[in-house]
Design a protein around this motif. Structure first.
Motif, mmCIF file in Angstrom:
data_model
loop_
_atom_site.group_PDB
_atom_site.id
_atom_site.type_symbol
_atom_site.label_atom_id
_atom_site.label_comp_id
_atom_site.label_asym_id
_atom_site.label_seq_id
_atom_site.Cartn_x
_atom_site.Cartn_y
_atom_site.Cartn_z
ATOM 1 N N UNK A 1 51.713 60.403 47.904
ATOM 2 C CA UNK A 1 50.912 59.193 47.743
ATOM 3 C C UNK A 1 51.668 58.241 46.824
ATOM 4 N N UNK A 2 52.166 57.164 47.385
ATOM 5 C CA UNK A 2 52.929 56.206 46.591
ATOM 6 C C UNK A 2 52.918 54.859 47.309
ATOM 7 N N UNK A 3 52.566 53.758 46.619
ATOM 8 C CA UNK A 3 52.467 52.444 47.257
ATOM 9 C C UNK A 3 53.834 51.915 47.676
ATOM 10 N N UNK A 4 53.861 51.222 48.796
ATOM 11 C CA UNK A 4 55.118 50.720 49.363
ATOM 12 C C UNK A 4 55.068 49.207 49.513
ATOM 13 N N UNK A 5 56.182 48.569 49.163
ATOM 14 C CA UNK A 5 56.347 47.118 49.345
ATOM 15 C C UNK A 5 57.839 46.852 49.517
ATOM 16 N N UNK A 6 58.173 45.617 49.757
ATOM 17 C CA UNK A 6 59.589 45.265 49.865
ATOM 18 C C UNK A 6 60.257 45.470 48.511
ATOM 19 N N UNK A 7 61.467 46.033 48.538
ATOM 20 C CA UNK A 7 62.213 46.298 47.314
ATOM 21 C C UNK A 7 62.567 44.974 46.643
ATOM 22 N N UNK A 8 62.112 44.727 45.404
ATOM 23 C CA UNK A 8 62.389 43.441 44.754
ATOM 24 C C UNK A 8 63.866 43.200 44.483
ATOM 25 N N UNK A 9 64.665 44.258 44.446
ATOM 26 C CA UNK A 9 66.104 44.088 44.177
ATOM 27 C C UNK A 9 66.938 44.022 45.452
ATOM 28 N N UNK A 10 66.451 44.631 46.522
ATOM 29 C CA UNK A 10 67.175 44.650 47.799
ATOM 30 C C UNK A 10 66.181 44.261 48.889
ATOM 31 N N UNK A 11 66.170 42.988 49.249
ATOM 32 C CA UNK A 11 65.107 42.439 50.070
ATOM 33 C C UNK A 11 65.067 42.994 51.492
ATOM 34 N N UNK A 12 66.157 43.621 51.961
ATOM 35 C CA UNK A 12 66.157 44.161 53.306
ATOM 36 C C UNK A 12 65.590 45.578 53.363
ATOM 37 N N UNK A 13 65.217 46.124 52.197
ATOM 38 C CA UNK A 13 64.705 47.486 52.125
ATOM 39 C C UNK A 13 63.251 47.498 51.669
ATOM 40 N N UNK A 14 62.597 48.612 51.929
ATOM 41 C CA UNK A 14 61.287 48.862 51.357
ATOM 42 C C UNK A 14 61.466 49.845 50.210
ATOM 43 N N UNK A 15 60.444 49.948 49.352
ATOM 44 C CA UNK A 15 60.544 50.840 48.201
ATOM 45 C C UNK A 15 59.154 51.190 47.702
ATOM 46 N N UNK A 16 59.078 52.237 46.891
ATOM 47 C CA UNK A 16 57.843 52.547 46.183
ATOM 48 C C UNK A 16 57.734 51.561 45.031
ATOM 49 N N UNK A 17 56.694 50.727 45.079
ATOM 50 C CA UNK A 17 56.494 49.650 44.111
ATOM 51 C C UNK A 17 55.045 49.727 43.620
ATOM 52 N N UNK A 18 54.812 49.696 42.309
ATOM 53 C CA UNK A 18 53.439 49.825 41.796
ATOM 54 C C UNK A 18 52.452 48.841 42.414
ATOM 55 N N UNK A 19 52.929 47.636 42.749
ATOM 56 C CA UNK A 19 52.038 46.622 43.313
ATOM 57 C C UNK A 19 52.016 46.637 44.836
#
Length: 333
Positions: A188-206
């Protein structure tokens, strides 16, 4: 373009940041530059006030409204590309999508997609559920093979889409990962676009909430290293969800050029396959399961591991382990 033709996204800010970064993180389909263009065009409001400065600082509790225009129209010309059809009736088309095929048109993929092929097979599909992605109720990554559903008319599209939104559709994936994870797990971990690498997704708190369950089917250990074959059950449908979640907990999918790492194991592509999907059809009262066999390129990888395992056993090494355990490990952010 009228506001009525736009999609509206509304959310509340959780962490102070620049407006363009917050929008790009909460709207995965938007790059940061696209978010900036929307802001400068006057399509964004903060607490009811239009803001046209991308660097505007927003604070926790601020309410953001984003008006996202529909994609520019593209000429969807049917293309006679062969399809591997698993099932077809008057309502739906079930396809075994090959790895390497893009599902729908987009930047850099104006032709040769699965949708172009489907339109050649079903000419009446145009406009079902949308102009750019007719009939498409869910997606698979380009390098992921497996079962894909297409609705053939608008009522069928709404019928299937409602099940995806209600999360009553059961999807099962086969994934080979690096390492030996716990026998069963819930990530269980929220996913959004990676703020440092815009072409990737990442686990992001928001990011948006995301849940992935898995079960280890078999583990391997030999000349190629340590691997595990998983059955994966995504309970939400975020972009790159399975790949991001498994990499996040330290067991990336073999052959993943974005979220994975190099290994000695020869693998021709991403080892991720949408094996089955269980869904109700408009014409049947009970749920139906559609399955796509593991493609030959991936079964070949498993044969390599089996052979290496047999050699290890002959040499007195560790044997392959079927994973049977009632224990479930919860892995969360």
């Amino acid at each position: 373009m009228s506001v009525d033709a736009m999609r509206i996204e509304t959310f509340v800010v959780e962490t102070a940041d620049r407006l363009d970064r917050v929008i790009a993180a909460r709207c995965p389909e938007l790059s940061r530059s696209a978010a900036q263009r929307l802001i400068e065009a006057g399509h964004v409001q903060v607490n009811g006030t239009p803001i046209q400065r991308p660097a505007h600082r927003v604070r926790p509790g601020d309410r953001i409204i984003v008006h996202i225009p529909p994609p520019e129209p593209m000429d969807l010309t049917p293309e006679p590309i062969p399809l591997d059809i698993l099932y077809e009736d008057a309502d739906v088309l079930v396809i075994h999508k090959p790895a390497g095929m893009v599902v729908h048109p987009g930047a850099g993929h104006a032709s040769g997609t699965l949708i172009h092929a489907v339109l050649a097979h079903c000419p009446d599909l145009k406009g079902v559920g949308g102009v750019l992605r007719p009939g498409l109720v869910h997606r698979l990554d380009k390098e992921t093979s497996g079962v894909l559903l297409i609705a053939k008319h608008e009522p069928a599209y709404r019928f299937l889409q409602a099940q995806f939104k209600a999360r009553t559709v059961r999807k099962v994936y086969d994934a080979l990962v690096i390492g030996h994870p716990p026998p069963e797990g819930l990530i269980e971990a929220p996913i959004a676009r990676d703020p440092r690498h815009r072409q990737r997704m990442a686990v992001v708190p928001t990011g948006r909430p995301a849940r992935t369950r898995y079960r280890v089917v078999r583990t391997y250990e030999g000349r190629w290293g340590r691997y595990a074959l998983l059955e994966v059950y995504p309970e939400t449908g975020r972009t790159h969800q399975i790949r991001v979640h498994l990499a996040y907990v330290g067991y990336p999918v073999v052959g993943d050029p974005v979220y994975g790492r190099r290994t000695a194991l020869p693998c021709p592509r991403l080892f991720l396959h949408a094996r089955s999907i269980t869904v109700r059809l408009p014409s049947r009262p009970e749920p139906v399961t559609f399955e796509a066999p593991l493609p030959a390129d991936l079964t070949g990888v498993l044969e390599l591991l089996e052979n290496a395992q047999a050699s290890a056993e002959e040499s007195g090494g560790r044997s392959a382990l079927p994973a049977h355990s009632s224990k479930t490990t919860t892995l969360s952010s």
